[in-house]
Design a protein around this motif. Structure first.
Motif, PDB file in Angstrom:
ATOM      1  N   ALA A 153      -6.563   6.906  -6.732  1.00  0.00           N
ATOM      2  CA  ALA A 153      -6.244   7.805  -5.611  1.00  0.00           C
ATOM      3  C   ALA A 153      -6.462   7.087  -4.282  1.00  0.00           C
ATOM      4  O   ALA A 153      -5.725   7.305  -3.312  1.00  0.00           O
ATOM      5  CB  ALA A 153      -7.101   9.062  -5.678  1.00  0.00           C
ATOM      6  N   MET A 154      -7.480   6.210  -4.260  1.00  0.00           N
ATOM      7  CA  MET A 154      -7.780   5.498  -3.015  1.00  0.00           C
ATOM      8  C   MET A 154      -6.907   4.247  -2.829  1.00  0.00           C
ATOM      9  O   MET A 154      -6.975   3.584  -1.805  1.00  0.00           O
ATOM     10  CB  MET A 154      -9.262   5.097  -2.984  1.00  0.00           C
ATOM     11  CG  MET A 154     -10.199   6.271  -2.913  1.00  0.00           C
ATOM     12  SD  MET A 154      -9.967   7.240  -1.385  1.00  0.00           S
ATOM     13  CE  MET A 154     -11.019   6.331  -0.249  1.00  0.00           C
ATOM     14  N   TYR A 198      -3.706   4.405  -2.892  1.00  0.00           N
ATOM     15  CA  TYR A 198      -2.428   4.893  -2.336  1.00  0.00           C
ATOM     16  C   TYR A 198      -2.682   5.550  -0.980  1.00  0.00           C
ATOM     17  O   TYR A 198      -3.793   5.974  -0.690  1.00  0.00           O
ATOM     18  CB  TYR A 198      -1.803   5.923  -3.290  1.00  0.00           C
ATOM     19  CG  TYR A 198      -1.208   5.334  -4.541  1.00  0.00           C
ATOM     20  CD1 TYR A 198       0.025   4.692  -4.499  1.00  0.00           C
ATOM     21  CD2 TYR A 198      -1.866   5.434  -5.757  1.00  0.00           C
ATOM     22  CE1 TYR A 198       0.583   4.156  -5.655  1.00  0.00           C
ATOM     23  CE2 TYR A 198      -1.314   4.897  -6.920  1.00  0.00           C
ATOM     24  CZ  TYR A 198      -0.087   4.261  -6.857  1.00  0.00           C
ATOM     25  OH  TYR A 198       0.461   3.729  -7.994  1.00  0.00           O
ATOM     26  N   GLU A 209      -2.296   8.389   2.217  1.00  0.00           N
ATOM     27  CA  GLU A 209      -2.169   9.841   2.381  1.00  0.00           C
ATOM     28  C   GLU A 209      -1.602  10.190   3.745  1.00  0.00           C
ATOM     29  O   GLU A 209      -1.597  11.348   4.153  1.00  0.00           O
ATOM     30  CB  GLU A 209      -3.536  10.513   2.211  1.00  0.00           C
ATOM     31  CG  GLU A 209      -3.960  10.634   0.764  1.00  0.00           C
ATOM     32  CD  GLU A 209      -5.245  11.416   0.601  1.00  0.00           C
ATOM     33  OE1 GLU A 209      -5.345  12.522   1.152  1.00  0.00           O
ATOM     34  OE2 GLU A 209      -6.155  10.895  -0.062  1.00  0.00           O
ATOM     35  N   THR A 210      -1.217   9.182   4.500  1.00  0.00           N
ATOM     36  CA  THR A 210      -0.555   9.454   5.779  1.00  0.00           C
ATOM     37  C   THR A 210       0.487   8.369   6.013  1.00  0.00           C
ATOM     38  O   THR A 210       0.682   7.494   5.174  1.00  0.00           O
ATOM     39  CB  THR A 210      -1.561   9.520   6.943  1.00  0.00           C
ATOM     40  OG1 THR A 210      -0.873   9.947   8.131  1.00  0.00           O
ATOM     41  CG2 THR A 210      -2.203   8.152   7.212  1.00  0.00           C
ATOM     42  N   ILE A 220      -9.048  -2.900  -1.908  1.00  0.00           N
ATOM     43  CA  ILE A 220      -7.951  -2.455  -2.785  1.00  0.00           C
ATOM     44  C   ILE A 220      -8.219  -2.901  -4.227  1.00  0.00           C
ATOM     45  O   ILE A 220      -8.066  -2.132  -5.183  1.00  0.00           O
ATOM     46  CB  ILE A 220      -6.596  -3.014  -2.283  1.00  0.00           C
ATOM     47  CG1 ILE A 220      -6.273  -2.454  -0.889  1.00  0.00           C
ATOM     48  CG2 ILE A 220      -5.470  -2.694  -3.269  1.00  0.00           C
ATOM     49  CD1 ILE A 220      -5.074  -3.118  -0.199  1.00  0.00           C
ATOM     50  N   PHE A 260       0.828  -1.209   0.000  1.00  0.00           N
ATOM     51  CA  PHE A 260       0.000   0.000   0.000  1.00  0.00           C
ATOM     52  C   PHE A 260       0.866   1.264   0.000  1.00  0.00           C
ATOM     53  O   PHE A 260       0.538   2.257  -0.632  1.00  0.00           O
ATOM     54  CB  PHE A 260      -0.960   0.006   1.197  1.00  0.00           C
ATOM     55  CG  PHE A 260      -2.181   0.840   0.942  1.00  0.00           C
ATOM     56  CD1 PHE A 260      -3.254   0.339   0.225  1.00  0.00           C
ATOM     57  CD2 PHE A 260      -2.238   2.156   1.380  1.00  0.00           C
ATOM     58  CE1 PHE A 260      -4.363   1.124  -0.047  1.00  0.00           C
ATOM     59  CE2 PHE A 260      -3.343   2.951   1.105  1.00  0.00           C
ATOM     60  CZ  PHE A 260      -4.420   2.432   0.393  1.00  0.00           C
ATOM     61  N   TRP A 261       1.994   1.190   0.710  1.00  0.00           N
ATOM     62  CA  TRP A 261       2.913   2.340   0.760  1.00  0.00           C
ATOM     63  C   TRP A 261       4.034   2.141  -0.271  1.00  0.00           C
ATOM     64  O   TRP A 261       5.162   2.545  -0.060  1.00  0.00           O
ATOM     65  CB  TRP A 261       3.471   2.501   2.184  1.00  0.00           C
ATOM     66  CG  TRP A 261       2.588   3.349   3.061  1.00  0.00           C
ATOM     67  CD1 TRP A 261       2.699   4.688   3.271  1.00  0.00           C
ATOM     68  CD2 TRP A 261       1.452   2.919   3.841  1.00  0.00           C
ATOM     69  NE1 TRP A 261       1.704   5.124   4.125  1.00  0.00           N
ATOM     70  CE2 TRP A 261       0.921   4.060   4.489  1.00  0.00           C
ATOM     71  CE3 TRP A 261       0.816   1.694   4.053  1.00  0.00           C
ATOM     72  CZ2 TRP A 261      -0.188   4.010   5.337  1.00  0.00           C
ATOM     73  CZ3 TRP A 261      -0.293   1.646   4.889  1.00  0.00           C
ATOM     74  CH2 TRP A 261      -0.782   2.789   5.514  1.00  0.00           C
TER      75      TRP A 261
END
Lengths: 88, 501
Positions: free
Chosen positions: B386-387, B389, B391-392, B376, B337-338
């Motif tokens: 966009a979802m 990947y 965002e934190t 996923i 995911f990261w």
């Protein structure tokens, strides 16, 4: 008003995540901020459910309108975001 | 003049302990560096290495091994293995070289510490050869991938990784610095050679060599086999040291070092080896699951090594046995995911056939890990990237420096193990990580995890771009899906089939 980091442990997700909130945010706003990083990415939304916040290991949810500054939470402390089924 | 047989002179030649007269014993062997546990030199003279070798023998064997490995490389240079290999296999090579190659030089330093400061003459001899081994391993694992650098920038991370603040490298450095660079000679022998090498790398290199041959990469197979034969020799350095310590009433301290190093080694394995075996390796080439591999090769042989030595199983053995079926699934999902934050391209490994295999090997996988993968997969199939990947940042453990994770979905058991120490709140991924920290808090307390650094403002701007710059991941090096999401076509076809019916 101050940036306040918390650690989100979202029900159904696999990892703890860093979530930046504001010290004046309510627990509902904390839950929403945490959801941005879990719901729709790795956790399915549960329509009709409410997302509640509790300290890790705590038995009770923190009141939905309680502000972070009133909660006694420490910076980076882990909170659990739990789906609460709608009351009928 | 007739030459004596090796065993007629070995013991005498090896026993080169001095009786210092111009300096004290502590000046010759400073306790902080020798870590002799207060035992006098004569106690350490009883150290008896099981693998006896002389320098001329060593040079002859190593020259033959190097000639073999380098000639295989030369012969196969035009075989286009890199162009033709499965992208999952290329990721295995990239992850391996980046995490290991430069670490070999750190290991050479650790061996050099034993060579100079150990009070046991036998250990000094073995680690002289061990130090040469590690220099050889570093050179080979930098030279071999170098031919691929012009084809793929991620291959450059074999050299580059250790100089970056990439999160996986922070984790690897934190562990290797702990057991190799910041310990006395005897602790190094216990934590590096016994716990890490006997327990883990020796076995893993055997498995990796077999996987490489299976993937058709005979150069890599030969390289790894060549290194493994060194490992199996110098991994023996710690055993006799443990024997000396146990015989002299130091079992508890010895056990503590074993327990700390085994746990750290396991965590690193869970992120490097676990995903490779259960997700990156093409399904048709999988011989056994990571859990089966761990149970057969690591658990069984390590239990034997420990009990033969007179040590106990680590206190957390039950936690460890449970962990080997769970943790690496999370490490895989995290590194996938990261994926922009790693220097290789993770292979998702979640087609319906692969999921069936995972469910068979890990009953309940679909109800736990599968629940997250379903989301996923939907995002990728729908083109909602966009979802797909982050965002934190994931929160990482202040001991192992890896994400704090657990089982998701219907088996949700994710938990933080916090500890407040000197006014700072630390977070740990398990009871064992927290215990390791508590054994010597001052050793670890000042270290900042990647999340601590982010919160301290060291990563600017505070977004993915800032994080990638901090981690020194240049454009063209970011990880992405190894197969360019080709697996999503299977799900698209399934959807179309369902719709048609």
């Amino acid at each position: 008003m101050a940036l306040f980091p918390l650690t989100s442990n979202f029900e159904g997700d696999f990892v703890l995540q860093l979530v930046a909130v504001d010290s004046e945010n309510t627990m509902d706003e904390v839950a929403a901020a945490a959801a941005v990083h879990s719901v729709g990415r790795r956790v399915r939304a549960r329509p009709g459910h409410i997302m509640r916040v509790r300290r890790q290991g705590g038995a009770d949810f923190l009141p939905r309108t309680m502000r972070v500054s009133e909660s006694g939470l420490k910076p980076t402390e882990t909170v659990e975001i739990i789906w609460e089924a709608p009351k009928h | 003049m007739a030459l004596l047989n090796r065993m007629d002179w070995y013991d005498l030649a090896r026993t080169t302990n001095w009786t210092p007269t111009y300096v004290t014993e502590d000046e010759l062997f400073p306790p902080l560096m020798s870590g002799a546990f207060g035992l006098p030199q004569n106690a350490w003279e009883k150290y008896d290495e099981p693998y006896k070798q002389t320098y001329p023998e060593y040079v002859k064997v190593q020259r033959d091994k190097d000639a073999g490995a380098y000639s295989v490389k030369a012969a196969l240079e035009r075989s286009r293995i890199f162009e033709n290999a499965d992208p999952g296999w290329k990721s295995v090579m990239k992850a391996h070289y980046g995490a290991i190659a430069r670490g070999e030089y750190a290991a050479a330093s650790a061996e050099a510490r034993m060579m100079r400061f150990s009070k046991a003459p036998g250990m000094r001899n073995m680690s002289t050869l061990g130090c040469l081994d590690e220099i050889r391993h570093g050179q080979m694992q930098l030279y071999f991938p170098h031919e691929h650098v012009s084809k793929d920038r991620q291959m450059d991370w074999a050299f580059k990784a250790y100089d970056t603040n990439e999160w996986g490298m922070i984790a690897a450095r934190h562990f290797f610095d702990d057991i190799m660079m910041t310990r006395d000679a005897i602790s190094v022998s216990i934590m590096l050679t016994f716990s890490f090498e006997t327990g883990f790398t020796n076995m893993q290199f055997l498995g990796l060599a077999a996987d490489a041959a299976e993937a058709g990469d005979h150069t890599f197979a030969n390289l790894i086999s060549s290194i493994q034969t060194d490992e199996s020799r110098h991994a023996q350095i710690g055993g006799p040291a443990l024997k000396v310590l146990i015989e002299n009433g130091q079992k508890a301290e010895a056990q503590k070092r074993v327990d700390i190093a085994v746990w750290g080694a396991w965590k690193l394995f869970s992120v490097l080896t676990g995903p490779i075996m259960d997700y990156y390796t093409p399904l048709e080439h999988r011989k056994q699951s990571f859990k089966e591999f761990m149970e057969e090769w690591i658990v069984a042989q390590f239990e034997r090594a420990l009990t033969d030595m007179g040590l106990d199983l680590p206190w957390y053995w039950d936690i460890f046995l449970k962990d080997i079926a769970e943790t690496h699934h999370g490490m895989h999902m995290g590194s996938y995911f990261w994926r922009p934050t790693v220097w290789w391209n993770p292979a998702a490994g979640i087609t319906p056939d692969e999921r069936a295999w995972l469910e068979e090997k890990y009953p309940g996988w679909n109800d736990t890990w599968g629940q997250c993968w379903d989301v996923i997969i939907d995002n990728v199939v729908d083109g909602n990237m966009a979802m797909a990947y982050p965002e934190t940042l994931p929160y990482v453990c202040n001991m192992c420096q890896l994400p704090i994770l657990g089982t998701p979905g219907k088996g949700w058991n994710v938990k933080d193990y916090p500890l407040e120490y000197n006014g700072r709140l630390y977070h740990f991924g398990s009871e064992v990580d927290r215990w390791c920290f508590e054994q010597e808090p001052e050793r670890y307390a000042g270290h900042l995890s990647i999340v601590d650094r982010f919160l301290a403002g060291m990563i600017q701007p505070m977004d993915l771009g800032g994080a990638l710059a901090y981690m020194n991941i240049a454009p063209g090096e970011c990880g992405d899906d190894a197969h360019n999401y080709a697996w999503a076509e299977v799900y698209r076809a399934l959807r179309a089939e369902k719709k048609a019916s």
